[in-house]
Design a protein around this motif. Sequence first.
Motif, PDB file in Angstrom:
ATOM      1  N   GLU A   1       0.831  -1.208   0.000  1.00 20.10           N
ATOM      2  CA  GLU A   1       0.000   0.000   0.000  1.00 20.10           C
ATOM      3  C   GLU A   1       0.868   1.261   0.000  1.00 20.10           C
ATOM      4  OE1 GLU A   1      -3.012   0.015  -0.837  1.00 20.10           O
ATOM      5  OE2 GLU A   1      -2.928  -2.176  -0.794  1.00 20.10           O
ATOM      6  N   GLU A   2       1.951   1.183   0.765  1.00 18.63           N
ATOM      7  CA  GLU A   2       2.878   2.313   0.839  1.00 18.63           C
ATOM      8  C   GLU A   2       3.477   2.615  -0.538  1.00 18.63           C
ATOM      9  OE1 GLU A   2       6.830   3.241   3.540  1.00 18.63           O
ATOM     10  OE2 GLU A   2       5.514   1.596   4.104  1.00 18.63           O
ATOM     11  N   VAL A   3       3.960   1.569  -1.213  1.00 18.89           N
ATOM     12  CA  VAL A   3       4.551   1.743  -2.543  1.00 18.89           C
ATOM     13  C   VAL A   3       3.481   2.223  -3.526  1.00 18.89           C
ATOM     14  CG1 VAL A   3       5.649   0.548  -4.488  1.00 18.89           C
ATOM     15  CG2 VAL A   3       6.375   0.039  -2.153  1.00 18.89           C
ATOM     16  N   ARG A   4       2.279   1.635  -3.439  1.00 12.07           N
ATOM     17  CA  ARG A   4       1.195   2.023  -4.345  1.00 12.07           C
ATOM     18  C   ARG A   4       0.896   3.520  -4.208  1.00 12.07           C
ATOM     19  NH1 ARG A   4      -2.748  -0.822  -6.950  1.00 12.07           N
ATOM     20  NH2 ARG A   4      -2.350  -2.723  -5.770  1.00 12.07           N
ATOM     21  N   GLY A   5       0.873   4.018  -2.972  1.00  9.67           N
ATOM     22  CA  GLY A   5       0.613   5.435  -2.720  1.00  9.67           C
ATOM     23  C   GLY A   5       1.684   6.321  -3.348  1.00  9.67           C
TER      24      GLY A   5
END
Lengths: 227, 227
Positions: free
Chosen positions: B71-75
């Motif tokens: 989720e962090e990378v996606r953001g």
Amino acid sequence: MPKTNKAFEPQKETLINIALDIFIEYGYEQTTMTQLRKAFNLSVGGMYHYFSSKEEILDAIIQHGLQQAVEEVRGKLLEIPIEKKLYYFISDSSANDFAMKLYQYKDDNKNSLVAYKLREQNVNLFIPLVIEVFEESINIGLYKTEFPEELAEFSMLLAKAIFEASFLPEGNLEKRKRRVDALLHIFKTAMKAPEYHLKKLRLAFYFALESQHKFLNSKINNLEKKQ
Amino acid sequence: MPKTNKAFEPQKETLINIALDIFIEYGYEQTTMTQLRKAFNLSVGGMYHYFSSKEEILDAIIQHGLQQAVEEVRGKLLEIPIEKKLYYFISDSSANDFAMKLYQYKDDNKNSLVAYKLREQNVNLFIPLVIEVFEESINIGLYKTEFPEELAEFSMLLAKAIFEASFLPEGNLEKRKRRVDALLHIFKTAMKAPEYHLKKLRLAFYFALESQHKFLNSKINNLEKKQ
């Protein structure tokens, strides 16, 4: 009293055979060193002469089984013309009894340490053989690439990922065939493999995937009948 | 008394945090369910409401840590122009505290079940994100291929194999750079990636490999000093 290497090795093989049977019966995680030591009929000191941990025994089992499988394949490859070696690699599934037992254990315990280690070592130990086949194929002009070693490594890993429900997200038969096509696209573009060779590789891959699929389906059907 | 899902989830997260700390301190293999249950301050029945086995707790830890990392990378990817997304993917190593702890455990216990599961899930959970980036790259004409999904899967697995001392035989820095070159050769031939893009990818890969190499060397030096 120190033993000679010659006397030591066959004995170790016996222990490895006993250990694999115990792991199959009780499960690797559940088996204790004491249990193994008693089955080996060894004293505590005698045990540590051979193995200092359960994991060391497991590693020895995997090395032994795969080394035998690699030697067997290497022997057969000698009799096969260069161009057919890769098809053979894909379609052959023969193995000695010991390796068969080990593969069976892995299939029945997909998420165990045994399965993970075996899958990893399976890739690692077969790579030198795949590199040899790739280099021979380059010598006869079948493949053209500056990266024979690396592309042999990649191909071995990707082929294993296609067949095993590991390394990549699990896929159905159609998805696995798409992955084969993508791998052969790499053979075609990155290694300039000719069309007739790609066709034969595709047939060998598809045939192996379909056999695996049928085998797994019949296994599931048998299990359902038993319930 | 049944709990609502809302009350259940944050509680489970707390248990997962406690469990990871215990695994780090005592080792996953050595930790028992009783030990975990006591640390959770739960009754036997309460424990089974949440988890029925140690492996289930481990799987929950891995899912939780990786899902957060994804989720962090996606953001972050949302803020980056398409062409730079893949460079970012390669060079970024940030992660939240929980995931960092988990990765650290894996690095300290390379052959444990935890490490094998984490490596496998790491590939699997990031693949959808890599597929998205590949599909966007095809849309803007950066890559050309009929196999966006499969080549995204392969690239993720091969990139991980290059960075991790797993999946493939361990190699030194030079060997790893050769593997990067071979992977980029696939990008060039199988996906028709343009030369300027390949150059930037190569820089990002080499930089990440050299950083990893320096980091590992300084770690080894520190350990040697301590002895």
